[in-house]
Motif scaffolding. Structure first.
Motif, PDB file in Angstrom:
ATOM      1  N   PRO A  16       0.805  -1.231   0.000  1.00  0.00           N
ATOM      2  CA  PRO A  16       0.000   0.000   0.000  1.00  0.00           C
ATOM      3  C   PRO A  16       0.836   1.278   0.000  1.00  0.00           C
ATOM      4  CG  PRO A  16      -0.889  -1.565   1.583  1.00  0.00           C
ATOM      5  CD  PRO A  16       0.422  -2.136   1.086  1.00  0.00           C
ATOM      6  N   ALA A  17       2.011   1.249   0.617  1.00  0.00           N
ATOM      7  CA  ALA A  17       2.848   2.447   0.694  1.00  0.00           C
ATOM      8  C   ALA A  17       3.705   2.665  -0.549  1.00  0.00           C
ATOM      9  CB  ALA A  17       3.751   2.373   1.921  1.00  0.00           C
ATOM     10  N   ASP A  18       3.774   1.676  -1.439  1.00  0.00           N
ATOM     11  CA  ASP A  18       4.568   1.838  -2.661  1.00  0.00           C
ATOM     12  C   ASP A  18       3.984   2.953  -3.522  1.00  0.00           C
ATOM     13  OD1 ASP A  18       6.295  -0.205  -1.965  1.00  0.00           O
ATOM     14  OD2 ASP A  18       5.309  -1.708  -3.222  1.00  0.00           O
ATOM     15  N   GLY A  25       6.012   0.878 -12.820  1.00  0.00           N
ATOM     16  CA  GLY A  25       7.224   0.177 -13.240  1.00  0.00           C
ATOM     17  C   GLY A  25       7.045  -1.328 -13.222  1.00  0.00           C
ATOM     18  N   ILE A  26       6.349  -1.823 -12.213  1.00  0.00           N
ATOM     19  CA  ILE A  26       6.041  -3.254 -12.144  1.00  0.00           C
ATOM     20  C   ILE A  26       5.201  -3.650 -13.353  1.00  0.00           C
ATOM     21  CG2 ILE A  26       4.710  -5.008 -10.886  1.00  0.00           C
ATOM     22  CD1 ILE A  26       5.558  -3.520  -8.276  1.00  0.00           C
ATOM     23  N   ALA A  62       1.090  13.576  -8.072  1.00  0.00           N
ATOM     24  CA  ALA A  62       2.507  13.224  -7.940  1.00  0.00           C
ATOM     25  C   ALA A  62       2.715  11.733  -8.159  1.00  0.00           C
ATOM     26  CB  ALA A  62       3.001  13.605  -6.551  1.00  0.00           C
ATOM     27  N   LEU A  63       3.802  11.396  -8.828  1.00  0.00           N
ATOM     28  CA  LEU A  63       4.144   9.997  -9.037  1.00  0.00           C
ATOM     29  C   LEU A  63       4.510   9.311  -7.721  1.00  0.00           C
ATOM     30  CD1 LEU A  63       6.221  10.209 -12.334  1.00  0.00           C
ATOM     31  CD2 LEU A  63       3.829   9.544 -12.037  1.00  0.00           C
ATOM     32  N   SER A  64       4.763  10.102  -6.692  1.00  0.00           N
ATOM     33  CA  SER A  64       5.074   9.548  -5.375  1.00  0.00           C
ATOM     34  C   SER A  64       3.814   9.187  -4.578  1.00  0.00           C
ATOM     35  CB  SER A  64       5.910  10.548  -4.573  1.00  0.00           C
ATOM     36  OG  SER A  64       5.184  11.759  -4.407  1.00  0.00           O
ATOM     37  N   THR A  65       2.642   9.443  -5.150  1.00  0.00           N
ATOM     38  CA  THR A  65       1.385   9.106  -4.484  1.00  0.00           C
ATOM     39  C   THR A  65       1.380   7.628  -4.103  1.00  0.00           C
ATOM     40  OG1 THR A  65       0.205  10.767  -5.784  1.00  0.00           O
ATOM     41  CG2 THR A  65      -1.138   9.034  -4.775  1.00  0.00           C
ATOM     42  N   PRO A  66       1.034   7.306  -2.869  1.00  0.00           N
ATOM     43  CA  PRO A  66       1.004   5.899  -2.462  1.00  0.00           C
ATOM     44  C   PRO A  66      -0.101   5.124  -3.179  1.00  0.00           C
ATOM     45  CG  PRO A  66       0.730   7.352  -0.556  1.00  0.00           C
ATOM     46  CD  PRO A  66       0.717   8.206  -1.771  1.00  0.00           C
ATOM     47  N   ALA A  67       0.160   3.881  -3.461  1.00  0.00           N
ATOM     48  CA  ALA A  67      -0.821   3.006  -4.108  1.00  0.00           C
ATOM     49  C   ALA A  67      -2.134   2.986  -3.335  1.00  0.00           C
ATOM     50  CB  ALA A  67      -0.262   1.599  -4.236  1.00  0.00           C
TER      51      ALA A  67
END
Length: 139
Positions: A16-18, A25-26, A62-67
């Motif tokens: 969830p935090a990824d 990327g996965i 943001a691309l840093s948004t958590p899953a």
């Protein structure tokens, strides 16, 4: 035929935090459009390429948004011993193209997609399922 005979058993997951960038990327690396989000060996969500595009890219997020902020939490599952016809009917009913496959303990053991059904179960079933998935319920 049981779901276990057709499902993809080697599933890559994320936490969830990824970040959504990591999840994307996965998706790129394994050529898939959906990644289960797992915590403590249980599926807590599912994130699709569509989720990332509509909820992050299209909104300038943001691309840093958590899953966890983008994933669907109402994940439809089936059991590995379920009948393929029942799984296809479940996909049609919920208008989805993938089911997360779990064992009796609720642990992720695979993913069943329309492609899996087509390859292992038959084009006629996929055609009917896809037709029902694609029905516009708002009409």
């Amino acid at each position: 035929m049981n779901v276990s005979e057709a499902m993809t058993a080697q599933v890559v997951t994320a936490a969830p935090a990824d970040s959504v960038q990591k999840v994307a990327g996965i998706m790129l690396n394994i050529e898939t459009g959906a990644v289960p989000i797992v915590e403590d060996e249980k599926v807590v969500g599912l994130i699709t390429d569509r989720d990332i595009v509509l909820q992050v890219v299209a909104t300038g997020g943001a691309l840093s948004t958590p899953a966890s902020e983008v994933m669907s939490v109402d994940v439809q599952t089936c059991r590995e011993g379920d009948n393929m016809a029942d799984a296809a009917a479940q996909m049609a009913h919920h208008q989805i193209r993938r089911l997360v496959v779990v064992n009796d303990a609720g642990k992720l053991v695979g993913i069943l997609s329309l492609g899996d059904i087509a390859t292992d179960y038959g084009a006629k079933v996929v055609g009917k399922t896809l037709e029902e998935i694609s029905v516009d319920n708002d009409a």
